[in-house]
Design an enzyme around this catalytic site. Structure first.
Site, PDB file in Angstrom:
ATOM      1  N   GLU A  55      15.091  -9.897  26.549  1.00  0.00           N
ATOM      2  CA  GLU A  55      15.024 -11.299  26.186  1.00  0.00           C
ATOM      3  C   GLU A  55      16.059 -11.471  25.106  1.00  0.00           C
ATOM      4  O   GLU A  55      16.871 -12.784  25.164  1.00  0.00           O
ATOM      5  CB  GLU A  55      13.541 -11.558  25.317  1.00  0.00           C
ATOM      6  CG  GLU A  55      12.591 -11.608  26.505  1.00  0.00           C
ATOM      7  CD  GLU A  55      11.135 -11.644  25.796  1.00  0.00           C
ATOM      8  OE1 GLU A  55      10.201 -12.269  26.502  1.00  0.00           O
ATOM      9  OE2 GLU A  55      10.972 -11.090  24.727  1.00  0.00           O
ATOM     10  N   ASP A  78      -0.379  -1.036  16.713  1.00  0.00           N
ATOM     11  CA  ASP A  78       0.571  -0.328  16.862  1.00  0.00           C
ATOM     12  C   ASP A  78       0.659   1.046  16.290  1.00  0.00           C
ATOM     13  O   ASP A  78       1.450   1.882  16.266  1.00  0.00           O
ATOM     14  CB  ASP A  78       2.010  -0.869  16.633  1.00  0.00           C
ATOM     15  CG  ASP A  78       2.202  -2.040  17.565  1.00  0.00           C
ATOM     16  OD1 ASP A  78       1.546  -2.373  18.431  1.00  0.00           O
ATOM     17  OD2 ASP A  78       3.176  -2.849  17.238  1.00  0.00           O
ATOM     18  N   VAL A 134       0.852  -1.212  -0.052  1.00  0.00           N
ATOM     19  CA  VAL A 134       0.070  -0.110   0.024  1.00  0.00           C
ATOM     20  C   VAL A 134       0.913   1.248  -0.040  1.00  0.00           C
ATOM     21  O   VAL A 134       1.919   1.362   0.592  1.00  0.00           O
ATOM     22  CB  VAL A 134      -0.920   0.034   1.146  1.00  0.00           C
ATOM     23  CG1 VAL A 134      -1.650   1.298   1.271  1.00  0.00           C
ATOM     24  CG2 VAL A 134      -1.815  -1.135   1.213  1.00  0.00           C
TER      25      VAL A 134
END
Lengths: 421, 421
Positions: free
Chosen positions: A172, A301, A80
């Site tokens: 992490e 988000d 897009v």
């Protein structure tokens, strides 16, 4: 497909877009799902691909396969480039366009360098499969080059791995990389001792996991330090390049730097010509519509919405899913004639982060968990949320294998940068 | 490591190089293994990565992990650029060099276009993990673009997949791709019927699997045609480009063309300044040494050696392994004082090829097998030969999953060409 039906165009097959599409099952609509990738990515486990624990195909599935039973859904691979709000069309890179009655933009976020885009080549972020394989390649190459390097200073720089950003992703990454170095790779090199590798986590704020309760931040830092990670707090990175990183008055020579310090939304705001916040997120109405265009929703988000307490809805998978469900309900209500605005309310389920393969920190608000119990809870939760049964099985096996042997299955360096392999 | 020990440098951790290293276990030598990749690749199954059946990490393992228990072996990731025969040193791209007492070159082969290198961008070959992920990407993109394409002619070209070369690789690619199109992808598209996809196998000779017994070639062709593959014999490809392929007087519009028509050896002959055959293979002595340099051996796809019947030793994994074992024995004998030349004799175990997931052709010479029994035999044999237990398990699961569900696990398009993902 009935061309006369109300046409919902969804851009982005992340957690928000897929949840919306699921929730629209049976509604009197036809749906077109557009994504620039052919796969849905289970981002919460992306760091495990970057650290050789999982294979790319264990955390990604073809979108059209996930939606194969939905005859009301057409999946298109497409990029897009804009939205014609007046003409109600989504514009694609190849010059074609897709008309919509209702448009939902769920296009997610990319990592961002806040005015330091020149840092990207030296400090890759972690948002796509290519990012993960690029990082995997850099980490493994550092040790391979260290094995050949004879200059002690250069060798130490090769064996120093820096993670910028103390959020869940940074924590992490740091925990898994230190295990990779000290455990998985141990004994496979002849000229270097991988246990000499330094893993440094740099956080500008005064604690890691800032969204968690302070005691959990303290726990996570101790757990990381027990694994051998050096945690540096309170000094933002002011410069970085191929040679290393500068924070405060410290210059740390490091050949591998990973970026986990921030994200910016997709260009949806530009497509719409809508107002956005600093991180490029579209400022949406309480019902997640774009001001002036009630037929356009922005979720996940890419959307900026404040909670009653004034805090923004966080950019996490559960928030995106809740918004997808909410918008689906709004669309169904409208088609049933109820056009009253339906404000979205975010329900915070909690925050999770793992520290290596033995510990985790979970903050449900009403209860806080740490240690091995939290780790197992985290693991079971994530396997449960894996969409496709076969991947659940594959990931479970991979994890049990790593857990009991310390060996990782995807230690592949493939040629060229930019994420081959 | 004892620097005084006889130093064997092995270049290439393929089947030949690894077998040699294994066979040297316990010998009074120190070994340096140099490879430009960090992984050993199980090439016989590479076509399954290219056709989305297996993940990259299921058929590749870190070399230094395979050799981790061998304290007498140092593994180096490095790109060899030449050999100083007088000074007995291997020259690396980074300017460094490695001295050897005995050198073994086992650097394999690449696909070759026989004077038509301009064809490579349009017809990728299949030798590396990147080749496989590039081909995977091209195949999947053809269907994605077909779903968007409105021009019937262009759509047909997108749904026409051509494989050039009717050897085992070409046969295995054609059989798997047609299953992918007609079975795996069926029902997931809304604008195209993937069963309309055409898979065309073009072989210049008068039969496919030319190394097999004629009745097996005939069987394989029938089996492919039953799956829906069009087999074109006796007309070599004279031209190909982005639009399609020309063979004889036929121009076939096709947007996806794969090259399985030939290989050329690595540049080992250039490094040595040695005589090579048309396919760049070094003409070695009967004992696999390089004429004039008894301390240099060349094995596997890089070596050219004639059998007593005048046929060349084929470029297959078993030949490379036998040569690795043979050279290891020669090195041990020499260190024991026996310097008499030891001519290599190739033992042909047979030829195998699978046709899709239901049939295979096996030619042991003394017995020929076809059909599902051959397929299971092939599968069991390959799982057995997979080096690492965990991969055996993973591959077995992947295959059983595909066998019973028709679904494939690694249908990922990752961005950029050149094999990302």
């Amino acid at each position: 497909m009935d061309e006369a039906k109300h046409h919902v165009v969804v851009v982005g097959a992340g957690f928000g877009g897929l949840e919306l599409t699921r929730a629209l099952a049976g509604a009197p609509v036809r749906i077109t799902m557009i994504d620039k990738r052919n796969h849905h990515l289970f981002q919460p486990l992306l760091y495990q691909v970057a650290t050789t624990s999982l294979a790319t195909s264990e955390i990604a599935w073809p979108i059209r396969h996930l939606l194969r039973k939905r005859k009301d859904v057409t999946t298109l691979l497409g990029n897009v480039t804009g939205v014609d709000r007046a003409g109600k069309r989504v514009l694609l890179e190849d010059g074609s366009s897709v008309a919509y009655d209702t448009l939902v933009l769920a296009t997610g976020a990319r990592h961002a360098y806040f005015g330091h885009d020149e840092w990207e080549p030296f400090a890759p972020g972690l948002k796509t499969l290519e990012d993960a394989t690029t990082i995997r390649r850099r980490i493994l190459l550092a040790f391979e080059e260290g094995e050949r390097e004879t200059d002690p200073a250069k060798r130490q720089a090769l064996l120093t791995l820096v993670i910028v950003g103390g959020g869940p992703t940074g924590v992490e990454l740091a925990g898994t990389i230190v295990e990779l170095a000290h455990d998985t790779l141990r004994g496979e090199f002849r000229n270097i001792d991988t246990r000499q590798a330094r893993v440094v986590l740099i956080e500008a704020g005064d604690r890691i996991l800032a969204n968690f309760a302070p005691e959990l931040s303290a726990y996570a830092q101790k757990a990381l330090e027990r694994l051998g990670v050096t945690v540096e707090l309170g000094r933002p990175v002011t410069h970085l390049d191929a040679e290393g990183v500068v924070f405060g008055d410290t210059h740390l020579p490091a050949r591998t730097i990973l970026w986990a310090a921030g994200v910016a939304a997709s260009p949806a705001a530009e497509w719409l010509g809508a107002t956005a916040d600093r991180a490029a997120r579209v400022l949406v109405e309480p019902d997640l519509t774009v001001p002036g265009s009630p037929e356009i929703f922005v979720i996940g988000d890419t959307a900026h919405l404040l909670r009653p307490d004034g805090k923004p809805v966080p950019g996490v998978a559960p928030a995106a899913k809740q918004q997808g469900k909410h918008v689906a309900a709004t669309i169904k209500a409208r088609l049933a004639g109820d056009t009253a605005p339906r404000p979205f309310r975010y329900r915070h389920d909690g925050d999770l982060a793992t520290i290596g393969k033995r510990a985790a920190a979970i903050d449900f608000g009403w209860i806080k968990l740490t240690g091995w119990l939290a780790w197992w809870l985290w693991g079971i939760a994530h396997i449960y949320f894996l969409i496709d049964f076969r991947n659940r099985l594959a990931v479970t096996l991979s994890w049990l294998w790593i857990y009991f042997t310390g060996q990782r299955s995807a230690r592949l360096i493939t040629q060229g940068d930019g994420g081959k392999g």
